[in-house]
Design an enzyme around this catalytic site. Structure first.
Site, short mmCIF file in Angstrom:
data_model
loop_
_atom_site.label_atom_id
_atom_site.label_comp_id
_atom_site.label_asym_id
_atom_site.label_seq_id
_atom_site.Cartn_x
_atom_site.Cartn_y
_atom_site.Cartn_z
N LYS A 35 14.30 -8.23 -2.88
CA LYS A 35 13.80 -7.21 -3.79
C LYS A 35 14.94 -6.60 -4.60
CE LYS A 35 10.63 -4.28 -2.30
NZ LYS A 35 9.96 -3.09 -1.67
N GLU A 151 5.43 13.75 -3.14
CA GLU A 151 5.08 13.16 -4.43
C GLU A 151 3.58 13.23 -4.64
OE1 GLU A 151 3.25 10.24 -4.68
OE2 GLU A 151 3.12 9.87 -2.54
N LEU A 153 1.98 10.97 -7.09
CA LEU A 153 1.85 9.89 -8.08
C LEU A 153 0.54 9.13 -7.88
CD1 LEU A 153 5.43 8.32 -7.88
CD2 LEU A 153 4.66 10.34 -9.15
N ARG A 154 -0.05 8.71 -8.99
CA ARG A 154 -1.19 7.82 -8.95
C ARG A 154 -0.73 6.43 -9.37
NH1 ARG A 154 -4.68 10.67 -13.30
NH2 ARG A 154 -2.56 10.83 -14.13
N GLU A 155 -1.03 5.44 -8.55
CA GLU A 155 -0.69 4.08 -8.95
C GLU A 155 -1.42 3.74 -10.24
OE1 GLU A 155 -0.85 1.10 -5.88
OE2 GLU A 155 -0.56 2.62 -4.34
N ASN A 208 -4.63 15.00 -0.98
CA ASN A 208 -5.26 13.69 -0.91
C ASN A 208 -6.59 13.72 -0.15
OD1 ASN A 208 -3.34 12.47 -2.45
ND2 ASN A 208 -2.37 11.33 -0.81
N PHE A 249 -12.67 12.93 -10.27
CA PHE A 249 -12.99 12.25 -9.02
C PHE A 249 -14.47 12.35 -8.67
CE2 PHE A 249 -8.47 12.57 -8.90
CZ PHE A 249 -8.04 11.47 -8.20
N CYS A 260 -2.58 5.40 -0.35
CA CYS A 260 -2.54 6.83 -0.01
C CYS A 260 -3.79 7.36 0.67
CB CYS A 260 -2.24 7.64 -1.27
SG CYS A 260 -0.62 7.30 -1.98
N LYS A 263 -4.82 6.00 4.37
CA LYS A 263 -3.91 6.36 5.47
C LYS A 263 -3.74 7.87 5.60
CE LYS A 263 0.67 6.20 3.22
NZ LYS A 263 1.08 7.56 3.60
#
Length: 449
Positions: A35, A151, A153-155, A208, A249, A260, A263
């Protein structure tokens, strides 16, 4: 500032690249040699719009470096971000083994005073544990402070979410460290919320869990709408205009997935259990989501009860558009159900095909595009709302399918339009178009009555 980010997944790589783009000196560390070599040569380990350009620009300018040496990262930086994965353990809690491995490296490589930031999503109290671990294992007298900076963040929109955040949460028990992080984040121009470390750790999970609750809630409403003849889109519009609720949403679908929500909902339930509390609401959210992922095949079996030997086209494999992430993706549940029913699966996704081959191997067929997947299939299941799936040539789709059956898990099309085009069409929380509906529609069209 001199920063090190340990972990080059969504959170670590995007955060590191964006901090470098703001003029900081950033070292990104990962134990995966392939990577790191790829990143040095401009090969991104994840798909994220805009990320490649930022990484390449800052790597060329010298603001962003990549290494497998955590020792180097710790020793050459003043601030160290822990941004490694915290996947679900077997009991539903968070697996903190990667966090512990980083903490061990920090402890044995302290060469100056440092600020250690938990960027990973971790259970409440992890900051204490990391602090105690480093203090116990450190080999010098240098000081350090542990801060929680979760964080959000939204993928698929991680770069913009990082550069234009709604808020920045800094959970610190040290005023000087908090002031340093204020300075680090000032260029983002977002409100900074200062809390204690425990509260910051809970904020991430609470956010979340609440968003996942909204998704499962509207999916439950959708199921009621299907039973009663109501339309979930009209219901969502009616409740979403209430500013106390908002329309975010509230789009019904085939369930949530990704790295996210699945889990984190399980982890906060597990944390509650450890403190003697039964978090019934989020427990139900998890169960509803499991059932929702099975709804597409259930609807398909209402039309084709026996799927053995049938070829089913699957449109979309990633858990959402603009990412190749298939962790906990609804498509995984759908594929498993179809294969267990004896069907053959022909799948296509604009980005996630390579990831899918890692997961499914030779169990399914991989199409070259959407129309290739649809050709000679007995029915189609739309699982991910990529733009190209929302702009299909419906006449061509109908001609390619053996039968004009489309099960739309993301409500990309309107039932009235699909009836007019001659499809047997089921979506989520909206009236279905059945074979009987089509016959009645054709009769009315023929007689003009």
């Amino acid at each position: 500032m001199k920063l090190t980010v340990v972990g080059t997944g969504y959170v670590g790589l995007v955060s590191g690249a964006c901090f470098a783009d703001l003029g900081n000196q950033v070292i990104c560390v990962d134990i995966d040699e392939a990577k790191i070599e790829g990143l040095k040569n401009g090969v991104m380990p994840i798909y994220e719009p805009g990320l490649k350009e930022i990484v390449e620009r800052n790597h060329e300018q010298g603001n962003l470096k990549f290494t497998t040496s955590i020792e180097q990262g710790v020793q050459e930086s003043d601030i160290i971000f822990i941004a490694v994965g915290t996947p679900s353990a077997e009991d539903g809690g968070a697996d903190l083994s990667a966090v512990e491995a980083v903490a061990q490296k920090i402890a044995t490589n302290l060469n100056d005073d440092k600020i250690v930031i938990n960027k990973s999503t971790v259970p409440v109290g992890t900051g204490d544990w990391v602090e105690e671990y480093i203090a116990k294992h450190k080999t010098t007298e240098h000081d350090f402070t542990v801060v929680s900076c979760p964080e959000f963040l939204r993928e698929g929109s991680a770069v913009s979410d990082t550069m234009e955040p709604d808020r920045i949460v800094i959970g610190s028990n040290d005023q000087q460290a908090a002031e340093t992080l204020d300075q680090l984040h000032q260029d983002f121009g977002a409100p900074i919320i200062h809390t204690d470390r425990y509260s910051a750790e809970v904020i991430k999970y609470a956010a979340n869990a609440f968003l996942a609750t909204k998704i499962s809630f509207i999916n439950e409403i959708a199921n009621i709408c299907e039973l009663t003849g109501a339309n979930v889109e009209e219901v969502a519009r009616g409740i979403g205009t209430d500013h106390r609720i908002s329309d975010k949403f509230l789009r019904a679908g085939v369930g949530f997935g990704g790295a996210c929500f699945p889990k984190d909902t399980k982890a906060i339930v597990k944390t509650a259990q450890e403190y003697g509390y039964d978090f019934k609401v989020v427990n139900s959210v998890v169960e509803v989501n499991k059932l929702q992922k099975k709804s597409l095949v259930t609807k398909l079996k209402q039309i084709l009860p026996d799927l053995a030997g049938r070829t089913i086209a699957l449109l979309g494999l990633a858990f959402k558009p603009n990412t190749d992430d298939m962790r906990e993706a609804p498509s995984r549940t759908v594929v498993k159900q179809l294969l267990e029913a004896g069907a053959e699966v022909k799948a296509y996704d604009p980005i996630a095909m390579e990831e899918a081959q890692e997961i499914f191997g030779d169990d399914i067929e991989y199409a070259t595009d959407a129309y290739d997947a649809l050709k000679d299939s007995d029915a189609a299941l739309l699982v991910t709302e990529w733009n190209e799936f929302q702009e299909l040539d419906l006449l061509r789709v109908k001609n390619l399918l053996q039968q004009p059956i489309l099960i739309d898990g993301r409500n990309c099309y309107q039932p009235a339009e699909m009836k007019e085009e001659g499809f047997i069409y089921h979506s989520v929380g909206r009236p279905a178009v059945t074979k009987e509906d089509l016959l009645a529609f054709e009769e009315i069209a023929a007689t003009g009555e």
